[in-house]
Design a protein around this motif. Sequence first.
Motif, PDB file in Angstrom:
ATOM      1  N   UNK A   1      18.519   1.387  -1.244  1.00  0.00           N
ATOM      2  CA  UNK A   1      18.066   2.598  -0.552  1.00  0.00           C
ATOM      3  C   UNK A   1      19.209   3.590  -0.381  1.00  0.00           C
ATOM      4  N   UNK A   2      20.375   3.120   0.031  1.00  0.00           N
ATOM      5  CA  UNK A   2      21.510   4.019   0.231  1.00  0.00           C
ATOM      6  C   UNK A   2      21.953   4.656  -1.085  1.00  0.00           C
ATOM      7  N   UNK A   3      21.972   3.848  -2.149  1.00  0.00           N
ATOM      8  CA  UNK A   3      22.352   4.397  -3.449  1.00  0.00           C
ATOM      9  C   UNK A   3      21.348   5.431  -3.932  1.00  0.00           C
ATOM     10  N   UNK A   4      20.068   5.090  -3.811  1.00  0.00           N
ATOM     11  CA  UNK A   4      19.029   5.987  -4.297  1.00  0.00           C
ATOM     12  C   UNK A   4      18.967   7.268  -3.466  1.00  0.00           C
ATOM     13  N   UNK A   5      19.225   7.150  -2.156  1.00  0.00           N
ATOM     14  CA  UNK A   5      19.205   8.338  -1.308  1.00  0.00           C
ATOM     15  C   UNK A   5      20.258   9.345  -1.766  1.00  0.00           C
ATOM     16  N   UNK A   6      21.417   8.839  -2.155  1.00  0.00           N
ATOM     17  CA  UNK A   6      22.468   9.732  -2.632  1.00  0.00           C
ATOM     18  C   UNK A   6      22.069  10.373  -3.963  1.00  0.00           C
TER      19      UNK A   6
ATOM     20  N   UNK B   1      11.371   2.129  -2.243  1.00  0.00           N
ATOM     21  CA  UNK B   1      12.443   1.258  -1.762  1.00  0.00           C
ATOM     22  C   UNK B   1      12.245   0.936  -0.288  1.00  0.00           C
ATOM     23  N   UNK B   2      11.839   1.931   0.494  1.00  0.00           N
ATOM     24  CA  UNK B   2      11.597   1.681   1.914  1.00  0.00           C
ATOM     25  C   UNK B   2      10.449   0.698   2.108  1.00  0.00           C
ATOM     26  N   UNK B   3       9.446   0.759   1.233  1.00  0.00           N
ATOM     27  CA  UNK B   3       8.354  -0.213   1.307  1.00  0.00           C
ATOM     28  C   UNK B   3       8.867  -1.622   0.988  1.00  0.00           C
ATOM     29  N   UNK B   4       9.753  -1.717  -0.001  1.00  0.00           N
ATOM     30  CA  UNK B   4      10.329  -3.036  -0.317  1.00  0.00           C
ATOM     31  C   UNK B   4      11.205  -3.543   0.828  1.00  0.00           C
TER      32      UNK B   4
ATOM     33  N   UNK C   1       0.841  -1.207   0.000  1.00  0.00           N
ATOM     34  CA  UNK C   1       0.000   0.000   0.000  1.00  0.00           C
ATOM     35  C   UNK C   1       0.874   1.255   0.000  1.00  0.00           C
ATOM     36  N   UNK C   2       1.907   1.265   0.851  1.00  0.00           N
ATOM     37  CA  UNK C   2       2.815   2.409   0.877  1.00  0.00           C
ATOM     38  C   UNK C   2       3.515   2.576  -0.467  1.00  0.00           C
ATOM     39  N   UNK C   3       3.906   1.452  -1.061  1.00  0.00           N
ATOM     40  CA  UNK C   3       4.540   1.521  -2.372  1.00  0.00           C
ATOM     41  C   UNK C   3       3.566   2.030  -3.430  1.00  0.00           C
ATOM     42  N   UNK C   4       2.290   1.635  -3.317  1.00  0.00           N
ATOM     43  CA  UNK C   4       1.277   2.132  -4.253  1.00  0.00           C
ATOM     44  C   UNK C   4       1.079   3.625  -4.142  1.00  0.00           C
ATOM     45  N   UNK C   5       1.052   4.133  -2.910  1.00  0.00           N
ATOM     46  CA  UNK C   5       0.943   5.581  -2.721  1.00  0.00           C
ATOM     47  C   UNK C   5       2.153   6.300  -3.305  1.00  0.00           C
ATOM     48  N   UNK C   6       3.337   5.716  -3.094  1.00  0.00           N
ATOM     49  CA  UNK C   6       4.550   6.319  -3.649  1.00  0.00           C
ATOM     50  C   UNK C   6       4.532   6.254  -5.171  1.00  0.00           C
ATOM     51  N   UNK C   7       4.036   5.133  -5.715  1.00  0.00           N
ATOM     52  CA  UNK C   7       3.916   5.017  -7.175  1.00  0.00           C
ATOM     53  C   UNK C   7       2.999   6.098  -7.730  1.00  0.00           C
ATOM     54  N   UNK C   8       1.885   6.317  -7.046  1.00  0.00           N
ATOM     55  CA  UNK C   8       0.951   7.347  -7.498  1.00  0.00           C
ATOM     56  C   UNK C   8       1.632   8.708  -7.509  1.00  0.00           C
ATOM     57  N   UNK C   9       2.342   9.035  -6.434  1.00  0.00           N
ATOM     58  CA  UNK C   9       3.031  10.323  -6.369  1.00  0.00           C
ATOM     59  C   UNK C   9       4.076  10.437  -7.466  1.00  0.00           C
ATOM     60  N   UNK C  10       4.850   9.368  -7.668  1.00  0.00           N
ATOM     61  CA  UNK C  10       5.903   9.411  -8.688  1.00  0.00           C
ATOM     62  C   UNK C  10       5.320   9.593 -10.085  1.00  0.00           C
TER      63      UNK C  10
END
Length: 488
Positions: free
Chosen positions: A390-395, A309-312, A166-175
Amino acid sequence: MTRFLRTMIAATIGLCCTVSISHSISAQAAPGTLDTLGTPFTFPAFVDAILANHPVATQARLIAEQARSELRTAWGAFDPTVTASWDQKKFGGTEYYNYFDAQLKIPLPIGADVTIAFDRTMGRYFNPDRRTAANGTLEAGISIPLGQRILTDERRNALQQARAARDAGDADRTAIVNKLLFSAAKDYGVWYESWRRRVIAQEGEALAEFRLQAVRRRVANGETAPIDTIEALLELQRREVTRFEAEASFYLSSLDVTAYLWDDVGRPVPLPADAKPVLLGIERVGIDSTRLVELLDVATRRNPDLLKVQARIKQAEAQRLFTTQALLPLAEAKLAGLGASDSEQSFFDGERLDNNYKAGLSIKSPLLFLKETGRFAASGQRLEFQRLERDRLRREVEFDARAAIFDIFNLERLRQRQVANVRNARLLRDAEQVRYENGEGTLLILNLRERLVLDEAVKLAAVEAKVAGARAALAVATGDRTLLLKQN
């Protein structure tokens, strides 16, 4: 003397007309100023129309709703269930057996199950262990995991997975929506730039036409060489070509903007014929450099790619816990109290329950745990993979946010300088106009000065048009859509 007065009057008229038209260019190039022609189609109104009706925005909402439906499905594993069965056999006039069973099972979030049951057995021939009181037997009990499933189980793991989805779906919608708005913002900026180029080209052509007529009058009066007519005509033709190109560019950019417009029933709608872009809502960047740390923090907390990524990671952690408890033996204890349905004694009376109960214990365990240890290792590797991602994407997100913020700062700097460039180019052109009317300059130099004014005005329009795209890039990097329109 007469010729000198005539020259001064012509110079004054030419200067007044030129200054008037150049003032129009200056006024329309100034941020936030609206043209008197056409109906303004503001960027906020454009964004509202996209969010309300664009198919991609609707698809993004469906993705989030689908994830919520999956979460509701996962909660279904905790739905209380009622079962009932009736089984009877009669032969030769004899009732062999008559079984009736009903049960209510209530799954608990801690992994235990509470059961309430009613059993009634009648007939001559039945299994002795199914004997009940004449009016049936009530049963209330609980089953508790002791080894595996004490920390988590299939249904709790599925629930955690669905929550993360669900969190990933919300993030997908925002993206998805942010990327749609990013594309729309850039196209709106191109539309605005092409519209300003067309206006500037039209005004430049009008100036050239006015000057050609003035030169012809001067040639007829013997005040200038006939070759100036060719120079003025050539300049007019150059500016006509520029206008043709600007109009073609404006038409194509209008088509790009039109592609984002849909009505509330899913049909594409045309861009109004008199619609024009304006800078209202995006004209000032105004992001203070002291907000850099704040914006970077927003980016690391709200960027949709990071949220996915945090949802995964949450899903991988849930799976890791599930495979960890699989290394324990499977053990379950069951305990239930029994009582006759017509008994007047309290069902939960301790003395009665000491003699009326059902209890059970089951244990099952593999000897080598080969499958379990393999799954445990694989889940740990997936978790580590997602943490590294997550660490790579955060950078990357931090760099994207820094780049977007710098772009906004730089655009504001460029805009201020370009406004000054337009003003200075206009002063040079006006001075050259006076020199030309006084016979001290040439038409070629005057045309070059005027081209500089038009070129600098076009550059200013290009810088202004990039503001929408820069804001959209910052909104995509941070995940904060309000930065696209908010005046800071």
